[in-house]
Design a protein around this motif. Structure first.
Motif, short mmCIF file in Angstrom:
data_model
loop_
_atom_site.label_atom_id
_atom_site.label_comp_id
_atom_site.label_asym_id
_atom_site.label_seq_id
_atom_site.Cartn_x
_atom_site.Cartn_y
_atom_site.Cartn_z
N PRO A 192 20.42 -0.39 57.12
CA PRO A 192 20.75 -0.36 55.63
C PRO A 192 19.59 -0.35 54.86
O PRO A 192 19.38 0.29 53.64
CB PRO A 192 21.06 -2.11 55.58
CG PRO A 192 21.69 -2.38 56.71
CD PRO A 192 20.71 -1.34 57.89
N ALA A 193 18.21 -0.43 55.56
CA ALA A 193 17.16 -0.03 54.97
C ALA A 193 16.82 1.27 54.55
O ALA A 193 16.28 1.75 53.38
CB ALA A 193 15.74 -0.56 55.83
N GLN A 194 17.26 2.25 55.43
CA GLN A 194 17.28 3.69 55.16
C GLN A 194 18.03 3.88 53.86
O GLN A 194 17.77 4.75 53.12
CB GLN A 194 18.02 4.43 56.22
CG GLN A 194 16.74 4.57 57.43
CD GLN A 194 17.22 5.40 58.78
OE1 GLN A 194 18.44 5.22 59.08
NE2 GLN A 194 16.50 5.96 59.30
N LEU A 195 19.33 3.24 53.86
CA LEU A 195 20.17 3.27 52.54
C LEU A 195 19.50 2.86 51.28
O LEU A 195 19.52 3.50 50.15
CB LEU A 195 21.59 2.68 52.89
CG LEU A 195 22.38 3.34 53.92
CD1 LEU A 195 23.64 2.62 53.99
CD2 LEU A 195 22.74 4.83 53.61
N ARG A 196 18.89 1.79 51.55
CA ARG A 196 17.93 1.18 50.35
C ARG A 196 16.96 1.87 50.00
O ARG A 196 16.77 2.28 48.68
CB ARG A 196 17.50 -0.22 50.62
CG ARG A 196 16.94 -0.97 49.47
CD ARG A 196 16.05 -2.20 50.20
NE ARG A 196 16.93 -3.16 50.67
CZ ARG A 196 17.35 -3.50 51.64
NH1 ARG A 196 16.57 -2.98 52.77
NH2 ARG A 196 18.19 -4.38 51.92
N THR A 197 16.31 2.50 50.73
CA THR A 197 15.38 3.77 50.63
C THR A 197 15.90 4.93 49.87
O THR A 197 15.10 5.37 48.88
CB THR A 197 14.66 4.14 51.85
OG1 THR A 197 14.25 3.07 52.49
CG2 THR A 197 13.52 5.05 51.58
N LEU A 198 16.93 5.38 50.26
CA LEU A 198 17.49 6.55 49.64
C LEU A 198 17.97 6.07 48.08
O LEU A 198 17.99 7.01 47.21
CB LEU A 198 18.69 7.08 50.24
CG LEU A 198 18.64 7.82 51.26
CD1 LEU A 198 19.90 8.20 52.12
CD2 LEU A 198 17.98 9.32 50.85
N GLY A 199 18.12 5.04 47.95
CA GLY A 199 18.67 4.31 46.73
C GLY A 199 17.51 4.32 45.85
O GLY A 199 17.45 4.80 44.73
N HIS A 200 16.40 4.02 46.41
CA HIS A 200 15.14 3.82 45.58
C HIS A 200 14.74 5.26 45.35
O HIS A 200 14.29 5.40 43.92
CB HIS A 200 14.03 3.09 46.38
CG HIS A 200 14.10 1.65 46.23
ND1 HIS A 200 14.43 0.97 45.28
CD2 HIS A 200 14.26 0.89 47.49
CE1 HIS A 200 14.70 -0.45 45.54
NE2 HIS A 200 14.40 -0.38 46.94
#
Length: 998
Positions: free
Chosen positions: A745-753
């Protein structure tokens, strides 16, 4: 005969008579009428016809007679008036002839009498002339004896023209008519001494009005908001430091405004200067007063000496003005408290900083004084030419380009102090890799750094020298050699007071000890560039319009001040700006800091966003804003700053693309992220972007508003079903390996940012690019503070880069959109293949894979909710219901056998997923209700299913019915293949009949 009589009467009166008009026929002449009557009478055969013609002729004659009488009556009075006037004029002419004859007789008599008395009259005239000459000499002797006192009285009252004229006239008399009078020898010596003293007084007064009187008047005018730039006036109230009273101060300010606005006019031919001694202040009109001073010097024969003195003292006086103005501004603005924080590195880029305001104030006051000084010199030159022509004096005058040259040299000395030119050579040696306009590349500041190899630099470099430093030293030496004192040792008397800056203790001190309104820094150029350019344009316009043979050389090249500023910006300021900008960008995009988010609410509110942004994006945008501010601060270098922006954006784009690839493209070449691959696929990307939910998202409107408007639920379900079919067709029936999805999920959050930051960043760049005026469409000279026009290629490059950032942001959003759907495939495809739907146990829990999917969706929702805008989260999770329903309904082909417990288990799976999606999207997923109804249909046998289709109509697709019948056949081993074939054939017939009915 009557007609002949009528014609005769018309000829006698001189008035032609027109025949009457009948109808629209043209009028006929009298002769024509008479000939017509004669022909008619000649051709008539009977007396009756002749009588008729005679009667008609008589009527016409009677009408003509009436008209003739009428005309005579109307013009009778005019004829009488003419005859009366003629009689009066004849009488006056006769009287005039008589008077002229009498005058001639009188003149002849006078001539005879004068000829008889000629000798006697001549004797009496000679006696009168001799008597007048004796009386004139006596009067001159009496006047010369009182000349000294009268000259002193005139000088004390500053009536210099009267004093000079009286002194020169008296000296001329003592040298001519009264030369042999021994009693006047002492008077002669006294008047010669007064002449020399008057010459010194006139020179001092002329310099005072050329230089010294302007500083306090300009400052007082700006303090009252009456200057040219009232926004930067000094606001300190109270102190009236001028020695003038209130009335005199008002007159001085009025005189100052007239000096600024009134053009210089010379004396017309035959016109002479007049001096009013009737109690009016002689200094009220500066131009007139200076013209009087010049005329006095010409009368004294000291005009050539005055010209040489003015040329010798000009440079020093300009330096005195700058230092005096600096001292007074520092006194009006006390220094900041010592506890205030020191300014940052780029504090001078702020237009509202204290240092920038003080420097702008100093520059504006100096400019205003220099304008007045130039106007004063122009007035003095006009007066000198007029006086030299009037008195026949041969002069070698200085020209207005000489004055402007001294002004530019003084400004270069002042700018050298504030721009810190003493550190130029050191800066150039410390930053040899500074950018230039032709080769600007910031990519090296974002690549992996290698340990640089230290280069050996020579201790001394002649190419690091600067012509302004040489000019500075030259001006100091020249002023010191001419005046015998240090250039900055000033003690100037202003009126009754003495304004001293530095005093005698300044003798021998260097430039570093001088008073400055702000610390020296290369960034000071940003605060003063636009005022300097305005003043430079004034200088160049003045030089181009200057009379004389020297003016042509200024029309082809820029002035020296322009060259000085241009060389400084290119050689010093831009190089340092490149180094500072590259250093900040390198710090902002470090590998450890590039994914750090900014959550400062104050800063985010300033940026007008409500979601956390990447610190690197904010830092880069702040650098772009600083460069955008520099567009207005240094408009001549707008293309250069836009080029810096483009290079910065290119390198940041590469950094963002590298970061994106670091997430979506692992190091191993045999691994791939399916969502990133699909997002790059042109067909899939074009299909997803053509859907209404993507268009609604880009328009910034809620999806449900648009979908719920013109579309019905069937259309929405059909659209989502089509998307699910496209994705399923690209994926096939193969299971997805875990390394092909983004499970962290951290990678998805990073993509979101990254998506939020780049979308905001791209929109900011687009707004900025569209706000830039293009050179091809702009006209005129820009006003200070406006954004200057740039090249169309630069604007297109900025727009292209902004679209690249927006495209990468869209790609990130599509990856998130697809990744969530791939997670559904990843967890739900193994559910049907794992079996467990024909067991005898009635399990109350959903499948483990379903539970993992529910947990994964909750984790993704939590990660993206605080990262993305709600409408983007809605776009990501909207449509999952139809996709999951499609996956579960198409999975029946992979289920070997199913019983009632398996059907219950599948329904629990669907219900659990539906509950989780409802919590995420806050809407009921109707597609999952349809999926649950599909599996509940498996409770019935094939005949009941077919009868239900006939009774209730078609609820599912034909393929879905076929898959369901095949699953029921596999779940009942006792049924033969013929029964399945019969059910499928009956299904085809029923669906065919329903289609025909519809």
């Amino acid at each position: 005969m009557n007609e002949l009589k009528q014609s005769t009467k018309m000829a006698d009166t001189g008035t032609p008579q027109r025949p009457a008009r009948t109808g629209k026929q043209p009028p006929k002449e009298s002769s024509g009428l008479l000939m017509s009557v004669i022909r008619t009478l000649s051709a008539s055969e009977s007396n009756e016809q002749r009588d008729r013609e005679k009667a008609r002729l008589e009527r016409e004659y009677h009408k003509s007679d009436q008209r003739l009488d009428h005309l005579i009556t109307n013009h009778d009075q005019s004829l009488k008036d003419v005859m009366q006037i003629f009689g009066e004029v004849s009488g006056r002419l006769a009287d005039a002839r008589k008077r002229i004859r009498t005058i001639k007789e009188n003149l002849a008599a006078c001539k005879r009498l004068l000829h008889c008395k000629r000798d006697e009259l001549k004797e009496r005239w000679l006696e009168g002339v001799e008597h007048k000459h004796v009386m004139l000499l006596l009067e001159q002797i009496d006047e010369v004896r009182d000349v000294g006192e009268r000259v002193g009285s005139y000088v004390n009252k500053k009536h210099y023209l009267h004093a000079t004229q009286l002194l020169v006239t008296s000296l001329n008399r003592l040298g001519t008519d009264l030369k042999m009078v021994e009693a006047l020898k002492d008077v002669n010596l006294d008047l010669h001494a007064r002449k020399e003293k008057l010459h010194e007084v006139l020179i001092d007064e002329l310099h005072k009005h050329l230089y010294q009187r302007w500083t306090k008047e300009v400052l007082a005018l700006r303090r009252q908001g009456s200057g040219r730039d009232s926004t930067n006036t000094l606001t300190r109230a109270g102190s009236d430091r001028a020695s003038l009273g209130t009335g005199k101060a008002d007159k001085a300010r009025k005189n100052l405004l007239e000096m600024i606005t009134t053009p210089v006019k010379g004396l017309a031919e035959g016109e002479s200067l007049e001096e009013d001694v009737g109690g009016v202040d002689p200094e009220a009109n500066t131009q007139h007063f200076m013209a009087i001073l010049v005329e006095c010097l010409a009368l004294l024969g000291k005009l050539p000496d005055a010209v040489e003195t003015i040329k010798r003292r000009m440079q020093k006086e300009l330096g005195v003005i700058i230092q005096r103005t600096t001292q007074q501004i520092v006194e009006y603005h006390p220094p900041a408290p010592p506890d205030d924080p020191p300014p940052s590195v780029l504090a001078y880029l702020k237009a509202d900083s204290r240092e920038a305001k003080l420097l702008q104030e100093l520059l504006q006051v100096v400019f205003e004084q220099f304008r007045l000084i130039v106007a004063a010199h122009q007035s003095v030159l006009v007066s000198m030419r007029a006086s030299s022509d009037k008195h026949g004096i041969e002069l070698h005058l200085y020209s207005m380009p000489d004055v402007w040259s001294k002004v530019q040299a003084a400004l270069q000395v002042m700018l050298s102090e504030y721009l810190d030119l003493s550190q130029l050579g050191t800066t150039q040696q410390q930053a040899p890799a500074a950018f230039t306009e032709t080769a600007t590349d910031l990519s090296s500041f974002f690549t992996k750094k290698r340990t640089p190899r230290i280069k050996n630099y020579s201790l001394f470099k002649f190419e690091a020298s600067y012509h302004a430093m040489t000019m500075n030293s030259y001006l100091m030496e020249q002023a010191a050699g001419q005046a015998g004192v240090d250039l900055f040792d000033f003690s100037i008397a202003d009126g009754n007071n003495s304004s001293t800056t530095g005093g005698g203790n300044n003798k021998g001190k260097n430039m570093n000890d001088k008073t400055l309104v702000c610390p020296a820094s290369p960034h000071n150029i940003t605060a003063i560039f636009n005022p300097l350019q305005t003043f430079i344009r004034e200088i160049e316009d003045a030089l181009a319009c200057s009379p004389g043979d020297e003016s042509h050389q200024y029309t082809k090249t820029h002035c020296t001040l322009h060259v000085f500023i241009t060389d400084y910006i290119k050689d010093a300021f831009l190089a340092q700006l490149h180094v500072e900008t590259a250093g900040r960008l390198e710090q902002a995009t470090k590998a450890l800091d590039q994914w750090r988010t900014c959550r400062d609410p104050t800063l985010l509110k300033t940026m007008k966003v409500n979601r956390p942004l990447l610190q690197s994006s904010i830092s880069v945008w702040q650098s772009i804003e600083e460069l955008r501010w520099l567009l207005g601060a240094l408009p001549l270098y707008a293309d250069h700053f836009v080029s810096m922006m483009c290079n910065t954006l290119m390198n940041y784009r590469e950094t963002c693309q590298a970061a994106y690839r670091g997430i979506t493209q692992p190091d191993s070449e045999d691994k791939r992220i399916i969502s990133a691959t699909w997002a790059k696929d042109e067909d899939i990307s074009r299909f997803l972007r053509d859907l209404p939910n993507w268009r609604v998202l880009q328009a910034g409107v809620s999806s449900e508003c648009t979908i719920g408007g013109d579309e019905n639920p069937e259309e929405v379900g059909e659209r989502n079903r089509k998307e699910a079919e496209i994705l399923t067709g690209n994926l096939g029936d193969q299971l997805i390996p875990q390394h092909e999805i983004l499970a962290d999920p951290a990678q998805l959050r990073t993509l979101g940012h990254l998506q939020e930051s780049l979308e905001w960043f791209g929109s900011c760049i687009v707004k900025f690019a569209t706000s830039l005026p293009v050179k091809s469409t702009s006209s005129g000279i820009m006003v200070s503070g406006e954004v200057p026009p740039v090249s169309d290629a630069s604007v297109q490059t900025l727009t292209s880069l902004a679209k690249d950032f927006e495209e990468l942001a869209h790609t990130c959003l599509l990856v998130l959109h697809l990744e969530v759907r791939l997670h559904c495939f990843f967890y739900l495809l193994p559910v049907a293949r794992g079996g467990g739907f024909a067991s005898g146990l009635d399990s109350q829990e959903p499948d483990n894979d379903v539970l993992k999917l529910i947990k994964d969706l909750a984790t993704i929702d939590e990660a993206l909710t605080n990262t993305l805008h709600p409408r983007k989260c809605k776009y990501i999770f909207e449509g999952l219901g139809p996709l999951i329903a499609n996956i579960l309904m198409t999975s029946v082909v992979h289920i070997r056998r199913i019983n009632e417990n398996g059907i219950k288990k599948m329904c629990r799976n669907i219900f659990s997923i539906q509950q989780q999606l409802t919590n995420i999207t806050m809407t009921r997923e109707l597609a999952l209700d349809q999926a649950r109804q599909y599996y509940e249909m498996l409770y019935h046998n094939p005949d009941e299913i077919l009868n239900g289709i006939m009774n209730r109509g078609k609820q599912f697709a034909e393929l879905e019915y076929i898959n369901a019948l095949q699953l029921l056949h596999r779940s009942s081993p006792g049924l033969s293949q013929e029964s399945l074939h019969t059910s499928l054939q009956r299904l085809s017939e029923i669906l065919g009949d329903i289609g025909v009915t519809v």
